[in-house]
Design a protein around this motif. Structure first.
Motif, PDB file in Angstrom:
ATOM      1  N   ALA A 142      43.869  30.678  40.392  1.00 41.02           N
ATOM      2  CA  ALA A 142      42.804  30.707  41.402  1.00 41.02           C
ATOM      3  C   ALA A 142      42.304  32.119  41.672  1.00 41.02           C
ATOM      4  O   ALA A 142      41.103  32.330  41.901  1.00 41.02           O
ATOM      5  N   LEU A 143      43.187  33.097  41.653  1.00 41.73           N
ATOM      6  CA  LEU A 143      42.816  34.473  42.009  1.00 41.73           C
ATOM      7  C   LEU A 143      42.714  35.393  40.788  1.00 41.73           C
ATOM      8  O   LEU A 143      42.571  36.610  40.940  1.00 41.73           O
ATOM      9  N   ASN A 144      42.792  34.810  39.592  1.00 37.25           N
ATOM     10  CA  ASN A 144      42.675  35.583  38.346  1.00 37.25           C
ATOM     11  C   ASN A 144      43.687  36.730  38.287  1.00 37.25           C
ATOM     12  O   ASN A 144      43.336  37.879  37.969  1.00 37.25           O
ATOM     13  N   ILE A 145      44.934  36.420  38.616  1.00 37.92           N
ATOM     14  CA  ILE A 145      45.999  37.422  38.575  1.00 37.92           C
ATOM     15  C   ILE A 145      46.499  37.548  37.141  1.00 37.92           C
ATOM     16  O   ILE A 145      46.752  36.539  36.474  1.00 37.92           O
ATOM     17  N   SER A 146      46.645  38.766  36.664  1.00 38.88           N
ATOM     18  CA  SER A 146      47.099  38.979  35.287  1.00 38.88           C
ATOM     19  C   SER A 146      48.578  38.635  35.147  1.00 38.88           C
ATOM     20  O   SER A 146      49.321  38.559  36.135  1.00 38.88           O
TER      21      SER A 146
END
Length: 493
Positions: free
Chosen positions: A50-54
């Protein structure tokens, strides 16, 4: 010695008529603290998407909380003792609610990481205040005291199981955000109840807080974790990685030096110099390093590789949780009879074997063959070892150091979890990338599983080192452990 600051603040003539209500409030607070170390584990894949965390940064959802919690726990205990336990407890509850709301409403990864760090900081205020309130409230009747601490311990042990299950339910049927937002109404209601029924108390005398020590240690650990993170994206030989690791060493060295010079050290080094206590803290640190990362990678494996729903993944952790509860119950009566060395050594060795066995997972493994037996083996070993940690940490400790020694078991596990999660996340991601380069993009799923297996293997190594440290350093006998438990009970009461 704990005293009230005025006669109205604490009823010293007999049992507090509100004691069972106070116990309920303390248990709710402790449950929230334990839950938040595990509830986001199941939600992590959804939050990452959802938050585009790597991949490199995803571990900060865990480590931001555990670093702040472990780094400020000792300072939080001293603040609670001398500023007023009820006051600090309520501040911790309300701050925890606010931080949880911030995390649940996060619009990007930075906001989520900051909220998790704030949660850990307020938990570091709330946890020692809650335990002190419980200790003071049940100081008159030994039987009731045992019942209260039994309930407190049961919640602490079952919190992990409840956390992964609740995280699965909320993520599956509502949203991953509610794994954080659920704390808000609970914490607010608990704070209202605390204001109404908990009596204020504080330690006698005055003190100075070792704020520089807390900042040096926490910043040093953050730099170390960030160095591990940058190693995944930039490489171990990159300048930024080396600088961060060097800064970490400098800050942590400065912390140790400061603790030898300050008159009110956050961590009196005499507490860790004792062979038995030092061995217990080292084993606890290594256990946290292997255990926290296992939860993260197994959660990803169940959801991303075996395609379990969030709820099913949460249920998949129940054999582990129940195994720890049952084994810890058996070990509690064993340690006073045979001493802590055998339970710690054998327990951590068994847990290491279970985690090493977990490296046999594959892309199409069967849960009941390749995961559940390994979970049960790990939980049996850890449950055998856990009660011995606290008992050994209090061996031959001075009354004035009992609180620090008790808190250090939790602190070392949280810090170990922070460092282990960051390091193993980097090793797993690097191993996955190398595997895909060697075998081609078609093998990406196998590469992911290979990365998890590497993390499990290194985690098993941490647990094995904990077993070796226990065998070499722990020498306390049953009599010393029993007297240590009695000493801390007297010091707390």
């Amino acid at each position: 010695m704990v005293t009230a600051s005025s006669p109205e603040l604490l009823n010293v003539d007999g049992p507090d008529p509100r004691r069972w209500g106070i116990l309920a409030v303390v248990i709710v607070a402790q449950l929230m603290i334990v839950l938040d170390a595990s509830i986001v584990t199941i939600a992590l894949p959804s939050a990452q998407h959802a938050l585009n965390i790597s991949t490199a940064n995803r571990q900060w959802v865990i480590t931001a909380y555990t670093l702040a919690f472990g780094g400020f726990l000792l300072l939080g205990g001293r603040i609670a003792d001398y500023s007023g336990r009820k006051r600090v407890f309520v501040v911790g509850l309300l701050g925890f609610a606010g931080a949880s709301a911030l995390g649940g409403l996060a619009v990007d990864q930075a906001m989520l990481f900051a909220a998790r760090a704030l949660q850990g900081g307020f938990a570091a205020l709330m946890a020692p205040a809650a335990l002190s309130i419980l200790t003071i409230t049940f100081q008159h009747d030994a039987k009731e005291r045992a019942q209260a601490f039994g309930a407190y311990g049961a919640v602490s042990g079952a919190g992990g199981a409840i956390g992964v299950l609740l995280g699965g339910v909320l993520t599956e049927y509502v949203s991953w955000r509610w794994c954080l937002l659920v704390n808000v109404p609970i914490a607010v209601l608990a704070s209202i109840a605390a204001v109404a029924i908990v009596h204020e108390s504080r330690a006698s005398g005055s003190t100075r807080y070792d704020v520089p020590g807390a900042l040096l240690s926490t910043l040093g650990l953050v730099s170390l974790v960030y160095g591990f993170t940058k190693a995944e994206s930039d490489g171990w030989s990159a300048a930024v990685t080396i600088v961060l690791l060097v800064v970490a060493v400098v800050l942590l060295t400065a912390f140790v030096f400061l603790e030898t010079k300050t008159s009110h050290p956050l961590l009196p080094l005499r507490v860790v110099r004792d062979r038995n206590r030092g061995g217990a803290f080292l084993a606890s640190l290594l256990t946290g390093a292997g255990l926290f990362a296992m939860f993260v990678f197994l959660s990803y494996y169940l959801q991303s590789v075996l395609h379990y729903s969030a709820l099913k993944a949460g249920l998949a952790f129940l054999p582990f949780a129940f195994g720890i509860i049952l084994a810890a119950g058996a070990s509690t009566g064993l340690v006073p009879r045979i001493g802590p060395r055998i339970p710690m050594t054998v327990g951590l060795a068994i847990a290491a074997g279970g985690l090493a066995w977990l490296t046999q997972i594959g892309v199409q493994s069967d849960f009941w063959v390749h995961v559940a037996p390994q979970e049960i083996m790990m939980s049996a070993g850890l449950g055998l070892a856990f009660p011995a940690f606290s008992s050994t940490a209090l061996t031959r400790v001075r009354d004035r150091d009992a609180g620090v020694a008790s808190a250090l078991v939790n602190t070392t596990q949280q810090i170990g979890g922070s460092l282990g999660t960051a390091l193993l996340n980097t090793l797993a991601a690097t191993a996955t990338a190398s595997y895909i380069v060697a075998h081609g993009a078609a093998a990406s799923q196998a590469g992911v599983v290979h990365g998890f297996a590497v993390a499990f293997a290194v985690g098993a190594g941490f647990l094995a080192l904990g077993a070796i440290a226990s065998a070499v350093l722990i020498s306390a006998g049953p009599a010393e452990v029993s007297s240590a438990e009695g000493a801390v009970a007297g010091a707390e009461g």
